[in-house]
Write a protein that holds these residues in place. Sequence first.
Motif, short mmCIF file in Angstrom:
data_model
loop_
_atom_site.label_atom_id
_atom_site.label_comp_id
_atom_site.label_asym_id
_atom_site.label_seq_id
_atom_site.Cartn_x
_atom_site.Cartn_y
_atom_site.Cartn_z
N PHE A 79 0.84 -1.19 0.00
CA PHE A 79 0.00 0.00 0.00
C PHE A 79 0.88 1.25 0.00
O PHE A 79 2.08 1.17 0.23
CB PHE A 79 -0.92 0.00 1.23
N GLN A 99 -2.06 2.35 -4.08
CA GLN A 99 -1.11 1.26 -4.23
C GLN A 99 0.30 1.68 -3.86
O GLN A 99 0.69 2.83 -4.02
CB GLN A 99 -1.13 0.71 -5.65
N LYS A 139 2.82 -3.57 -5.09
CA LYS A 139 1.49 -4.07 -5.45
C LYS A 139 1.52 -4.81 -6.79
O LYS A 139 0.91 -5.87 -6.95
CB LYS A 139 0.50 -2.91 -5.49
N CYS A 140 2.23 -4.25 -7.76
CA CYS A 140 2.25 -4.85 -9.09
C CYS A 140 2.92 -6.23 -9.08
O CYS A 140 2.56 -7.11 -9.87
CB CYS A 140 2.93 -3.93 -10.08
N GLU A 176 0.46 -8.67 -7.79
CA GLU A 176 -0.48 -8.89 -8.89
C GLU A 176 0.06 -9.95 -9.85
O GLU A 176 -0.67 -10.84 -10.31
CB GLU A 176 -0.70 -7.57 -9.61
N THR A 179 -8.81 -3.37 0.88
CA THR A 179 -8.05 -2.79 -0.23
C THR A 179 -7.61 -3.88 -1.20
O THR A 179 -7.77 -3.75 -2.42
CB THR A 179 -6.82 -2.03 0.30
N TRP A 220 -8.78 -4.53 -5.26
CA TRP A 220 -7.84 -4.71 -6.37
C TRP A 220 -8.02 -6.05 -7.08
O TRP A 220 -7.36 -6.31 -8.09
CB TRP A 220 -6.41 -4.64 -5.86
#
Length: 361
Positions: free
Chosen positions: A212, A242, A246-247, A250, A290, A294
Amino acid sequence: MSTATGTQPTPAAETPKHDEGVTSAKAFYDSLASKKRPKLPKPQNAVTIAVSSRVLFNMSEDRKMYEEEGVEKYVQHQQTHEEEPLKTGPAFPFVKAVEEVNKQLRALYPDSEELFDIVLMTNNHAQVGVRLINSINHYDLNIERFCMTGGKSPIGYLKAYLTNLYLSADSEKVQEAIAEGIAAATMFIAKKDLVLSEKQLRVAFDGDAVLFSDESEQIVKEKGLDSFFEHEKKFENKPLAQGPLKCFLESLGKLQRKFHAKGARLNCPIRTYLVTARSAASSGARALKTLRSWGLEVDEALFLAGAPKGPILEKIKPHLFFDDQMFHIEGAQELGTIAAHVPYGVGQKYHKSTLKEAEKK
């Protein structure tokens, strides 16, 4: 063509003879074929992880020579010892676990190119490349993409390689990468050895200023914990912005779902953890909501309410733990966790001197 002694070659019709351990020509050639490296995925389909030579291998003594004796002496040393494999570094277990995930993905999806791809990203000179290649082959690593920049920063090449994560021992290069919007972290060697899983990649993330943004940490530093708890309760249903990692979560989630689709959720070879100093009752809901907003999830969420993270991480045994606070990194290191510092957010000005000291160790 005859041999040096004049002996004629074996006629084509005859079956070649091999060691007793190989009972036929077919078995012999099958054994050679089994060592063939898997085909690399196209970069646009892969989860690309760029690792520096100093985190893939332990080059602390080599680095000392470079700094004290200069580049010419360093390059000469590497060429003289190019047949001698380098010792493994902190990213090595992570890379081996990544390759195991690829092996299982290829078994389930033989034609898919949604795989991990490791790139060696280093500012070493090309003359050092032979020793790096020999070391990679010695450990049977499937690393084919190299970027050796001859003393220049490699950061400008990260986007060209479509990098999803950059791991380095150089905090300044990591800061450059994050400034370019690329997930990155500075890696440190653990201070004792833990036996890590060889069949499951385990990655643990801190929450604020990692997955975050640092907005909540800013409130803690500026107004204290009571204001933080009030803020998180008030904005419980508003997703946090983000953070820099975060990526990468993902990307892990994308590959996890490929296993889930084959009914392998419970024995998935990728497992993710949220390990946060937040307390569950006071501020945990916003973090989980959160992630949900996402479309992401973690396999385990551990809310420690300010307790030390080291003992929990010692139980998890992650191949990599990301945190933005150096005191959490150091606590993890002491108990054997391979940790990586994410230089992001309000606390980084304070951490710079601590980080530089840690890099020297």
